[in-house]
Design a protein around this motif. Structure first.
Motif, short mmCIF file in Angstrom:
data_model
loop_
_atom_site.label_atom_id
_atom_site.label_comp_id
_atom_site.label_asym_id
_atom_site.label_seq_id
_atom_site.Cartn_x
_atom_site.Cartn_y
_atom_site.Cartn_z
N THR A 30 0.83 -1.10 0.14
CA THR A 30 -0.03 -0.10 -0.04
C THR A 30 0.79 1.36 -0.15
OG1 THR A 30 -1.51 -1.34 1.39
CG2 THR A 30 -2.01 1.10 1.05
N MET A 31 1.99 1.27 1.03
CA MET A 31 2.71 2.48 1.24
C MET A 31 4.15 2.36 0.23
SD MET A 31 0.25 3.86 2.96
CE MET A 31 1.09 5.30 3.97
N MET A 32 4.53 3.38 -0.28
CA MET A 32 5.79 3.41 -0.77
C MET A 32 6.20 4.93 -0.64
SD MET A 32 5.77 1.49 -4.30
CE MET A 32 7.52 1.21 -4.62
N PHE A 33 7.30 5.10 -0.20
CA PHE A 33 7.96 6.32 0.15
C PHE A 33 9.36 6.36 -0.47
CE2 PHE A 33 4.90 6.84 3.65
CZ PHE A 33 4.71 5.57 4.12
N TRP A 34 9.74 7.77 -0.79
CA TRP A 34 11.27 8.11 -1.29
C TRP A 34 11.83 8.96 -0.03
CZ3 TRP A 34 13.41 5.96 -5.30
CH2 TRP A 34 12.46 5.35 -6.32
N TYR A 35 13.13 8.56 0.18
CA TYR A 35 13.91 9.33 0.82
C TYR A 35 15.19 9.87 0.33
CZ TYR A 35 11.09 7.42 4.96
OH TYR A 35 10.18 7.05 5.74
N ARG A 36 15.90 10.65 0.84
CA ARG A 36 17.22 11.12 0.63
C ARG A 36 18.17 10.94 1.67
NH1 ARG A 36 17.66 17.41 -1.53
NH2 ARG A 36 17.45 17.60 0.50
N GLN A 37 19.41 10.88 1.44
CA GLN A 37 20.44 10.79 2.41
C GLN A 37 21.65 11.30 1.78
OE1 GLN A 37 22.05 6.92 3.61
NE2 GLN A 37 22.43 7.76 5.58
N GLN A 38 21.66 12.55 2.22
CA GLN A 38 22.85 13.37 1.78
C GLN A 38 24.05 12.96 2.40
OE1 GLN A 38 20.79 17.16 2.51
NE2 GLN A 38 21.15 17.70 0.48
N PRO A 39 25.29 13.30 1.77
CA PRO A 39 26.51 12.75 2.33
C PRO A 39 26.74 13.30 3.78
CG PRO A 39 26.72 13.82 0.31
CD PRO A 39 25.44 14.00 0.66
N GLY A 40 26.99 12.14 4.57
CA GLY A 40 27.11 12.39 6.04
C GLY A 40 26.02 12.53 6.79
N GLN A 41 24.69 12.69 6.29
CA GLN A 41 23.85 13.03 7.09
C GLN A 41 22.83 11.73 7.12
OE1 GLN A 41 23.08 16.09 7.83
NE2 GLN A 41 25.21 16.41 7.03
N SER A 42 21.66 11.85 8.04
CA SER A 42 20.66 10.60 8.02
C SER A 42 19.49 11.00 6.88
CB SER A 42 20.11 11.11 9.46
OG SER A 42 19.37 9.91 9.70
N LEU A 43 18.72 10.04 6.96
CA LEU A 43 17.48 10.12 6.03
C LEU A 43 16.56 11.03 5.90
CD1 LEU A 43 18.75 7.16 6.20
CD2 LEU A 43 16.85 6.55 4.93
N THR A 44 16.12 11.48 5.03
CA THR A 44 15.21 12.78 5.01
C THR A 44 13.89 12.13 4.03
OG1 THR A 44 16.52 14.56 5.32
CG2 THR A 44 14.42 15.04 4.54
N LEU A 45 12.64 12.24 4.41
CA LEU A 45 11.75 11.80 3.61
C LEU A 45 11.24 12.90 2.76
CD1 LEU A 45 9.23 9.91 3.20
CD2 LEU A 45 7.73 11.11 4.71
N ILE A 46 11.32 12.34 1.35
CA ILE A 46 11.11 13.40 0.27
C ILE A 46 9.49 13.26 0.17
CG2 ILE A 46 11.21 13.72 -2.08
CD1 ILE A 46 13.81 12.36 -2.07
N ALA A 47 8.76 12.19 -0.12
CA ALA A 47 7.38 12.11 -0.53
C ALA A 47 6.82 11.01 -0.32
CB ALA A 47 7.18 12.66 -1.80
N THR A 48 5.42 10.88 -0.30
CA THR A 48 4.83 9.52 -0.30
C THR A 48 4.23 9.09 -1.55
OG1 THR A 48 4.27 9.83 1.94
CG2 THR A 48 2.65 8.07 0.64
N ALA A 49 4.59 8.05 -2.29
CA ALA A 49 4.27 7.72 -3.55
C ALA A 49 2.61 7.00 -3.40
CB ALA A 49 5.14 6.70 -4.48
N ASN A 50 1.65 7.49 -4.13
CA ASN A 50 0.43 6.99 -3.97
C ASN A 50 -0.26 6.39 -5.07
OD1 ASN A 50 -0.04 8.21 -1.17
ND2 ASN A 50 -0.14 10.41 -2.29
N GLN A 51 -0.74 5.40 -5.02
CA GLN A 51 -1.13 4.61 -6.28
C GLN A 51 -2.45 5.26 -6.85
OE1 GLN A 51 -3.69 2.10 -7.03
NE2 GLN A 51 -2.81 1.77 -9.14
N GLY A 52 -2.44 5.55 -8.11
CA GLY A 52 -3.52 6.41 -8.68
C GLY A 52 -3.91 7.80 -8.28
N SER A 53 -2.69 8.52 -7.91
CA SER A 53 -3.04 9.78 -7.62
C SER A 53 -1.59 10.58 -7.33
CB SER A 53 -3.86 10.14 -6.19
OG SER A 53 -3.19 9.67 -5.15
N GLU A 54 -1.63 11.71 -7.26
CA GLU A 54 -0.27 12.39 -7.17
C GLU A 54 0.41 12.34 -5.75
OE1 GLU A 54 -0.52 16.71 -9.41
OE2 GLU A 54 -0.09 16.71 -7.31
N ALA A 55 1.82 12.29 -5.91
CA ALA A 55 2.47 11.99 -4.73
C ALA A 55 2.19 13.11 -3.62
CB ALA A 55 4.16 11.66 -5.17
N THR A 56 2.56 12.85 -2.16
CA THR A 56 2.21 13.96 -1.21
C THR A 56 3.95 14.05 -0.99
OG1 THR A 56 0.10 12.61 -0.52
CG2 THR A 56 1.29 14.10 1.07
#
Lengths: 113, 112
Positions: A30-56
């Protein structure tokens, strides 16, 4: 558990170009997410990928820069547009099942020159 | 927003010794996840805790969530070289399940 694959595993791109990253899961989620991890940093949530609608998108991230597609329950793409060196990061997708574990893909290491 | 503080930032432990990593939140934790990351790679899921006082173990790794659900610890018994890496705690953002906010990570080095 879920097995997640990402393509490409790494890439070196020139400033001003775009890169599309694919995330494939071995089961419907159901749920898919995208994260970014910049050099030397922890993870940051970019967005939630929603099936059938725009990402949040989370605060600080916009659709024009990080367009996301989710055509079905096992696949998603993240595009990093008009790249600059500041976009050099590891990009990870994750999936979750409500009330249970969340799993991450192996990541895509992006270097922008 | 919820802040997660991890401590220590890094630690060096001799093989065979125990180690503990802490993760503290200023707000109630609704779901607390522990992951391990090798340099430049993806995250390996270790454990998830939801209930106050919950404790889970897998092989030599034990994770606990306190009764108030504001602090979690990860304990490794008799560390081995395979335990080296970066350990990250993540927690559900309070308003949305599945969206994780992460601590800064703890780098663990295991020496012979």
């Amino acid at each position: 558990s879920a097995v997640i694959s990402q393509k490409p595993s790494r890439d070196i791109c020139q400033r001003g170009t775009s890169l599309t990253i694919q995330c494939q899961v071995d089961s419907q989620v159901t749920m898919m997410f995208w994260y970014r991890q910049q050099p030397g940093q922890s993870l940051t949530l970019i967005a939630t990928a929603n099936q059938g609608s725009e990402a949040t998108y989370e605060s600080g991230f916009v659709i024009d820069k990080f367009p996301i597609s989710r055509p079905n329950l096992t696949f998603s793409t993240l595009t990093v547009s008009n790249m600059s060196p500041e976009d050099s990061s590891i990009y990870l997708c994750s999936v979750g099942v409500r009330g249970l574990e969340q799993y991450f893909g192996p990541g895509t290491r992006l270097t922008v020159t | 927003s919820q802040e997660l503080e991890q401590s220590p930032q890094s630690l060096i432990v001799q093989e065979g010794k125990n180690l503990t990593i802490n993760c503290t939140s200023s707000k109630t934790l609704y779901g607390l996840y522990w992951y391990k990351q090798k340099y430049g790679e993806g995250l390996i899921f270790l454990m998830m805790l939801q209930k106050g006082g919950e404790e889970k173990s897998h092989e030599k790794i034990t994770a606990k969530l306190d009764e108030k659900k504001q602090q979690s610890s990860l304990h490794i018994t008799a560390s081995q070289p395979s335990h080296a890496g970066i350990y990250l705690c993540g927690a559900d953002k309070t308003d949305s399940w599945g969206k994780l906010q992460f601590g800064a990570g703890t780098q663990v080095v295991v020496t012979p």
